[in-house]
Design an enzyme around this catalytic site. Structure first.
Site, PDB file in Angstrom:
ATOM      1  N   SER A  17       0.856  -1.192   0.000  1.00  0.00           N
ATOM      2  CA  SER A  17       0.000   0.000   0.000  1.00  0.00           C
ATOM      3  C   SER A  17       0.891   1.241   0.000  1.00  0.00           C
ATOM      4  O   SER A  17       2.002   1.206   0.514  1.00  0.00           O
ATOM      5  CB  SER A  17      -0.847   0.053   1.273  1.00  0.00           C
ATOM      6  OG  SER A  17      -1.337  -1.215   1.613  1.00  0.00           O
ATOM      7  N   CYS A  53      -5.694   7.209  -5.421  1.00  0.00           N
ATOM      8  CA  CYS A  53      -4.299   7.515  -5.081  1.00  0.00           C
ATOM      9  C   CYS A  53      -3.913   8.982  -5.105  1.00  0.00           C
ATOM     10  O   CYS A  53      -3.337   9.487  -4.148  1.00  0.00           O
ATOM     11  CB  CYS A  53      -3.366   6.773  -6.032  1.00  0.00           C
ATOM     12  SG  CYS A  53      -3.283   5.035  -5.661  1.00  0.00           S
TER      13      CYS A  53
HETATM   14  C1  UDX Z   1      -2.312   6.200 -10.446  1.00  0.00           C
HETATM   15  C2  UDX Z   1      -0.882   6.062 -10.984  1.00  0.00           C
HETATM   16  O1  UDX Z   1      -0.887   6.244 -12.412  1.00  0.00           O
HETATM   17  C3  UDX Z   1      -0.316   4.704 -10.610  1.00  0.00           C
HETATM   18  O2  UDX Z   1       1.038   4.604 -11.015  1.00  0.00           O
HETATM   19  C4  UDX Z   1      -0.416   4.511  -9.108  1.00  0.00           C
HETATM   20  O3  UDX Z   1       0.027   3.220  -8.746  1.00  0.00           O
HETATM   21  C5  UDX Z   1      -1.842   4.714  -8.630  1.00  0.00           C
HETATM   22  O4  UDX Z   1      -2.332   5.985  -9.051  1.00  0.00           O
HETATM   23  P1  UDX Z   1      -4.701   5.340 -11.227  1.00  0.00           P
HETATM   24  O5  UDX Z   1      -5.228   6.332 -10.243  1.00  0.00           O
HETATM   25  O6  UDX Z   1      -5.200   3.936 -11.164  1.00  0.00           O
HETATM   26  O7  UDX Z   1      -3.108   5.244 -11.121  1.00  0.00           O
HETATM   27  O8  UDX Z   1      -5.007   5.854 -12.722  1.00  0.00           O
HETATM   28  P2  UDX Z   1      -4.357   6.967 -13.663  1.00  0.00           P
HETATM   29  O9  UDX Z   1      -4.299   6.422 -15.026  1.00  0.00           O
HETATM   30  O10 UDX Z   1      -3.100   7.513 -13.120  1.00  0.00           O
HETATM   31  O11 UDX Z   1      -5.471   8.107 -13.686  1.00  0.00           O
HETATM   32  C6  UDX Z   1      -5.779   8.895 -12.548  1.00  0.00           C
HETATM   33  C7  UDX Z   1      -6.795   9.963 -12.896  1.00  0.00           C
HETATM   34  O12 UDX Z   1      -6.213  10.967 -13.730  1.00  0.00           O
HETATM   35  C8  UDX Z   1      -8.010   9.443 -13.675  1.00  0.00           C
HETATM   36  O13 UDX Z   1      -9.181  10.062 -13.190  1.00  0.00           O
HETATM   37  C9  UDX Z   1      -7.708   9.851 -15.095  1.00  0.00           C
HETATM   38  O14 UDX Z   1      -8.869   9.983 -15.865  1.00  0.00           O
HETATM   39  C10 UDX Z   1      -7.019  11.180 -14.873  1.00  0.00           C
HETATM   40  N1  UDX Z   1      -6.156  11.598 -15.994  1.00  0.00           N
HETATM   41  C11 UDX Z   1      -5.089  10.830 -16.348  1.00  0.00           C
HETATM   42  C12 UDX Z   1      -6.414  12.807 -16.660  1.00  0.00           C
HETATM   43  O15 UDX Z   1      -7.368  13.514 -16.340  1.00  0.00           O
HETATM   44  N2  UDX Z   1      -5.571  13.190 -17.677  1.00  0.00           N
HETATM   45  C13 UDX Z   1      -4.494  12.451 -18.055  1.00  0.00           C
HETATM   46  O16 UDX Z   1      -3.771  12.879 -18.984  1.00  0.00           O
HETATM   47  C14 UDX Z   1      -4.243  11.226 -17.369  1.00  0.00           C
END
Ligand code: UDX
Ligand code: ADP
Length: 463
Positions: free
Chosen positions: A132, A277
């Site tokens: 975690s 996260c």
């Molecule tokens: C994130 C990290 O990427 C990962 O490495 C870590 O282990 C956990 O946190 P996660 O939250 O699962 O992963 O998804 P992620 O793809 O990072 O997207 C997070 C948020 O940002 C989503 O709501 C996504 O829609 C948003 N996002 C992402 C954007 O608004 N624009 C982008 O360009 C990328």
């Protein structure tokens, strides 16, 4: 030391997929995932692996292959701890909702409970792995509990943060950019690190397995998430400026992304980032910085959250303004509720906050999400405690497909970038809606020109 038995405490979005991939890639290791939540374990053991509690592309196939062979899901926490040489802690660490550090610090009560349980049960030396995301120096706290309440056995604490992103968890686990393992620099610490390196080396190139001290590993995870979230807040800040000046944020993102020093990823303007996260980890970082008196550092990172909250509010305000400053009794259809595509996770999804704002304005909300149930949607809204559960229930309806959900709507708001939304017959949807028909694309995934030609009044982010 050769590892043959692993136990993972916590069968959630991190523990479940991670252990499934370890089991698939290491048939010689017995992997047992335990959880206090009996329903969750029952669901992981569902004979039809399409019904496992977490939706991730490719996951059900891996579970089908390894479950019963060397992958097990169980509620017998103590037995699994006792048998394993390595124990991963993958329990949730939400932001505290009470007491000191409320709204900022990570709530470590589940972690502490795990440490106490391990201390109570362990009769032999064990490696305990933090999976975690945790505040820096949590390993120290875990070690202190283990050493002072245990049965005199030796524990090595490793930090092995998970970098998988939901929706792409399986490919991220199969082809990670890197694996990070932090441990003590003593001979025993190094032996534990090397045992865990050997597990990952079954499918990951050794050059990609980084070893550091414990604190560097813990802080790297928080830093990675802070940097990623910061990029999104940066482009979202520019999106508001684009809307005022006539620039197009997608064009700006493309132009800056071609600079190899900046790079093209994580530059998609959106209604705001969600997920379990980013916000939690940044708040945690802010709290740690403040606790060391580093106020400028804390303020710097807090701005990433402030910008994200502003982006969500801005989106709901724009809907209200565009619909002639009132949405009372108007039907607004949300396409998507999950915090991103290809997951059924809704934690901190922007959809929740946008819906809450619009319900405050007395709008009627209708939702279609391919993977999220009505119960989950209502739970998300009830959790905010803005109004009673009965009121939320009376205001929100859900449909099993987008066409039914959009019928008679005054406006559509795209909150999640599900691929299927781009394949719809938008003429048909337009014809079934109240006129004028508005479309607010919170993910910039739809073809604005095509929709405008049909007759929609289209609003994207940052153009
Ligand atoms: C994130 C990290 O990427 C990962 O490495 C870590 O282990 C956990 O946190 P996660 O939250 O699962 O992963 O998804 P992620 O793809 O990072 O997207 C997070 C948020 O940002 C989503 O709501 C996504 O829609 C948003 N996002 C992402 C954007 O608004 N624009 C982008 O360009 C990328
Ligand atoms: P994450 O996204 O971090 O994986 P989840 O909430 O999806 O978070 O999963 C965490 C899981 O850990 C939950 O299923 C919860 O029931 C479980 N859990 C929390 N504390 C304990 C504990 N002491 N023993 C066993 N399982 C626990």
């Amino acid at each position: 030391m050769k590892i043959t038995k692993i136990c993972c405490i916590g069968a959630g979005y991190v523990g479940g997929p991670t252990m499934a991939v370890i089991a698939q890639k290491c048939p010689h290791i017995q992997v047992t995932v335990v959880d206090l939540n009996e329903q969750r374990i029952t669901d992981w053991n569902d004979p039809n692996t399409d019904n496992i509690p977490i939706y991730e592309p490719g996951l059900s196939e891996i579970v089908a292959e390894a479950r019963g062979r060397n992958l097990f899901f169980s509620t017998e926490v103590e037995k699994a701890i006792n048998e394993a040489q390595v124990i991963f802690i993958s329990v949730n660490t939400p932001t505290k909702t009470y007491g000191k550090g409320k709204g900022m610090a990570a709530d470590l009560k589940y972690i502490e409970l795990c440490a106490r349980q391990i201390a109570k049960v362990a009769k032999e030396n064990k490696i305990v792995v933090e999976k975690s995301t945790l505040p820096v120096r949590t390993a120290e706290a875990i070690k202190s509990i283990l050493d002072n309440t245990g049965n005199g056995v030796q524990f090595q604490i490793l930090s092995n943060p998970e970098f998988l992103a939901e929706g792409t968890a399986v490919t991220d686990l199969l082809n990670p950019d890197r694996i990070l393992i932090g441990g003590d620099t003593t001979p025993e610490g190094e032996e534990a690190i090397s045992a865990l390196v050997d597990v990952y080396a079954n499918w990951v190139d050794k050059e990609k397995i980084l070893t550091t001290n414990v604190w560097s590993s813990e802080l790297s995870k928080l830093t990675a998430n802070a940097f990623l979230a910061q990029r999104i807040s940066s482009i979202n800040a520019m999106s508001e400026l684009c809307e005022k000046t006539g620039a197009d944020v997608n064009e700006v993102a493309r132009a800056i992304g071609m600079d190899s020093r900046i790079g093209p990823k994580f530059l998609k303007a959106s209604v705001g980032f969600g997920g379990s996260c980013f916000q939690k980890d940044i708040l945690n970082l802010v709290y740690i910085a403040k606790s060391y008196g580093l106020n400028e550092v804390a303020d710097y990172w807090e701005q990433v959250i402030i910008m994200n909250d502003h982006q969500k509010k801005r989106f709901s305000s724009k809907i209200v303004q565009t619909l002639y400053n009132t949405v009372a009794d108007k039907k607004i259809t949300f396409l998507g509720w999950a915090f991103k595509k290809d997951t059924n996770d809704t934690r901190e999804s922007a959809a929740i906050y946008v819906a809450d704002d619009l319900i405050n304005e007395q709008a009627k909300i209708t939702v279609y999400d391919p993977k999220v149930s009505k119960i989950k949607i209502l739970n998300d809204l009830n959790y905010l405690e803005t109004r009673s559960a009965e009121e939320n229930h009376a205001t929100v309806s859900t449909f099993a497909n987008a066409y039914d959900a959009c019928k008679d709507a005054h406006a559509i708001a795209v909150l999640t970038e599900w691929d299927e939304f781009t394949t719809y017959d938008w003429q048909k949807i337009y014809d079934s809606m109240h006129k004028p028909a508005f479309l607010f694309d919170g993910r910039n995934i739809l073809d604005a020109k095509k929709l405008e030609a049909i007759g929609f009044i289209y609003n994207g982010i940052g153009s």
